[in-house]
Scaffold this motif. Sequence first.
Motif, PDB file in Angstrom:
ATOM      1  N   GLU A 109       0.839  -1.195   0.000  1.00  0.00           N
ATOM      2  CA  GLU A 109       0.000   0.000   0.000  1.00  0.00           C
ATOM      3  C   GLU A 109       0.875   1.247   0.000  1.00  0.00           C
ATOM      4  N   PRO A 110       0.963   1.927  -1.158  1.00  0.00           N
ATOM      5  CA  PRO A 110       1.843   3.095  -1.269  1.00  0.00           C
ATOM      6  C   PRO A 110       1.520   4.221  -0.293  1.00  0.00           C
ATOM      7  N   CYS A 111       0.243   4.447  -0.005  1.00  0.00           N
ATOM      8  CA  CYS A 111      -0.129   5.619   0.782  1.00  0.00           C
ATOM      9  C   CYS A 111       0.208   5.500   2.260  1.00  0.00           C
ATOM     10  N   MET A 112       0.655   4.336   2.714  1.00  0.00           N
ATOM     11  CA  MET A 112       1.089   4.242   4.103  1.00  0.00           C
ATOM     12  C   MET A 112       2.465   4.892   4.287  1.00  0.00           C
ATOM     13  N   HIS A 113       3.107   5.269   3.188  1.00  0.00           N
ATOM     14  CA  HIS A 113       4.411   5.936   3.226  1.00  0.00           C
ATOM     15  C   HIS A 113       4.193   7.444   3.108  1.00  0.00           C
ATOM     16  N   LYS A 114       4.452   8.168   4.164  1.00  0.00           N
ATOM     17  CA  LYS A 114       4.146   9.597   4.204  1.00  0.00           C
ATOM     18  C   LYS A 114       4.968  10.417   3.216  1.00  0.00           C
ATOM     19  N   GLU A 115       6.101   9.855   2.779  1.00  0.00           N
ATOM     20  CA  GLU A 115       6.940  10.584   1.829  1.00  0.00           C
ATOM     21  C   GLU A 115       6.461  10.425   0.385  1.00  0.00           C
ATOM     22  N   THR A 130      -4.209   2.181  -4.818  1.00  0.00           N
ATOM     23  CA  THR A 130      -4.357   2.321  -3.369  1.00  0.00           C
ATOM     24  C   THR A 130      -5.570   1.557  -2.867  1.00  0.00           C
ATOM     25  N   ASN A 131      -5.517   1.170  -1.590  1.00  0.00           N
ATOM     26  CA  ASN A 131      -6.685   0.526  -0.988  1.00  0.00           C
ATOM     27  C   ASN A 131      -7.597   1.522  -0.291  1.00  0.00           C
ATOM     28  N   ALA A 162      -6.306   4.262  -9.186  1.00  0.00           N
ATOM     29  CA  ALA A 162      -7.131   3.057  -9.091  1.00  0.00           C
ATOM     30  C   ALA A 162      -7.291   2.735  -7.610  1.00  0.00           C
ATOM     31  N   LEU A 163      -8.525   2.826  -7.127  1.00  0.00           N
ATOM     32  CA  LEU A 163      -8.809   2.554  -5.721  1.00  0.00           C
ATOM     33  C   LEU A 163      -9.594   1.248  -5.624  1.00  0.00           C
ATOM     34  N   ASP A 164      -9.065   0.318  -4.855  1.00  0.00           N
ATOM     35  CA  ASP A 164      -9.704  -0.985  -4.696  1.00  0.00           C
ATOM     36  C   ASP A 164     -10.848  -0.924  -3.694  1.00  0.00           C
ATOM     37  N   GLU A 214     -10.518   5.189 -11.299  1.00  0.00           N
ATOM     38  CA  GLU A 214     -11.430   4.057 -11.380  1.00  0.00           C
ATOM     39  C   GLU A 214     -11.509   3.406 -10.006  1.00  0.00           C
ATOM     40  N   PHE A 215     -12.672   2.922  -9.665  1.00  0.00           N
ATOM     41  CA  PHE A 215     -12.774   1.985  -8.566  1.00  0.00           C
ATOM     42  C   PHE A 215     -12.579   0.592  -9.146  1.00  0.00           C
ATOM     43  N   ARG A 216     -12.084  -0.315  -8.322  1.00  0.00           N
ATOM     44  CA  ARG A 216     -11.637  -1.598  -8.872  1.00  0.00           C
ATOM     45  C   ARG A 216     -12.015  -2.706  -7.888  1.00  0.00           C
ATOM     46  N   THR A 217     -12.627  -3.761  -8.393  1.00  0.00           N
ATOM     47  CA  THR A 217     -13.015  -4.887  -7.560  1.00  0.00           C
ATOM     48  C   THR A 217     -12.575  -6.183  -8.219  1.00  0.00           C
ATOM     49  N   THR A 218     -11.823  -6.978  -7.469  1.00  0.00           N
ATOM     50  CA  THR A 218     -11.421  -8.298  -7.945  1.00  0.00           C
ATOM     51  C   THR A 218     -12.520  -9.297  -7.583  1.00  0.00           C
ATOM     52  N   LEU A 219     -12.941 -10.086  -8.555  1.00  0.00           N
ATOM     53  CA  LEU A 219     -14.073 -10.989  -8.370  1.00  0.00           C
ATOM     54  C   LEU A 219     -13.618 -12.274  -7.686  1.00  0.00           C
TER      55      LEU A 219
END
Length: 225
Positions: free
Chosen positions: A73-79, A98-99, A117-119, A153-158
């Motif tokens: 998860e890239p966004c957990m890195h504040k930098e 990102t999740n 792309a947000l899951d 896009e929102f993204r959902t894995t089936l």
Amino acid sequence: MKFSGLQKTSLLDYPDKVSSVLFTPGCNLRCPYCHNADIVLNPQPPFLQETTALEILEQRKKYIDAVVITGGEPCMHKELPKFLAKLKEQNFFVKLDTNGFYPETLQESLQHIDYVALDIKTSIEKYKQLGMQDTNNLQKSINILKTGKTSYEFRTTLVPELVTLQDIEAIGELSKGSKNHALQKFISEKTLDKHYQTLQNYTPETINKIANTLSKYTEKIILRI
């Protein structure tokens, strides 16, 4: 920043563009069908340092149009926002996967991003199966994208069992009014929970039902099956 790996060329990760893909270590979720468990559970060195990554990407400019940041998860890195700014300085198109559980970092990053792309992995009620009890931050991130100007896009894995037709209705209510919603094929190889390696993908008929159901909530369905 540091990275667990770099894929030099991808034709799939950024819509209609040739990209390189950077993988960030660590994740706040524990999705049982995750196939990147080695960089999620206990990421190990050697890590690719930011300076080296930027040098490699600069050298690849004649081959690629874009850079995709995924994980983990890239966004957990504040930098992250500062690194994305450096990518834009190199004139790359930038996509973020990102999740959705770090809305503040997402918001700060958007000025340096061309596509997100947000899951949305399942219904809110089932997120506890992914190791997350509180989904307020996810809902904040969804609203940030729906009301913002950045392409997304929102993204959902089936995933069988985790994403049912009933869950799709709940996912649709969560993302209602979205521009794009992508449905992705579940890959049963190398999953975090071995049970998921035994599951069979939905039939084309079921996938069509899922797509038709979700189409009531979004402007466009994207099938990656």
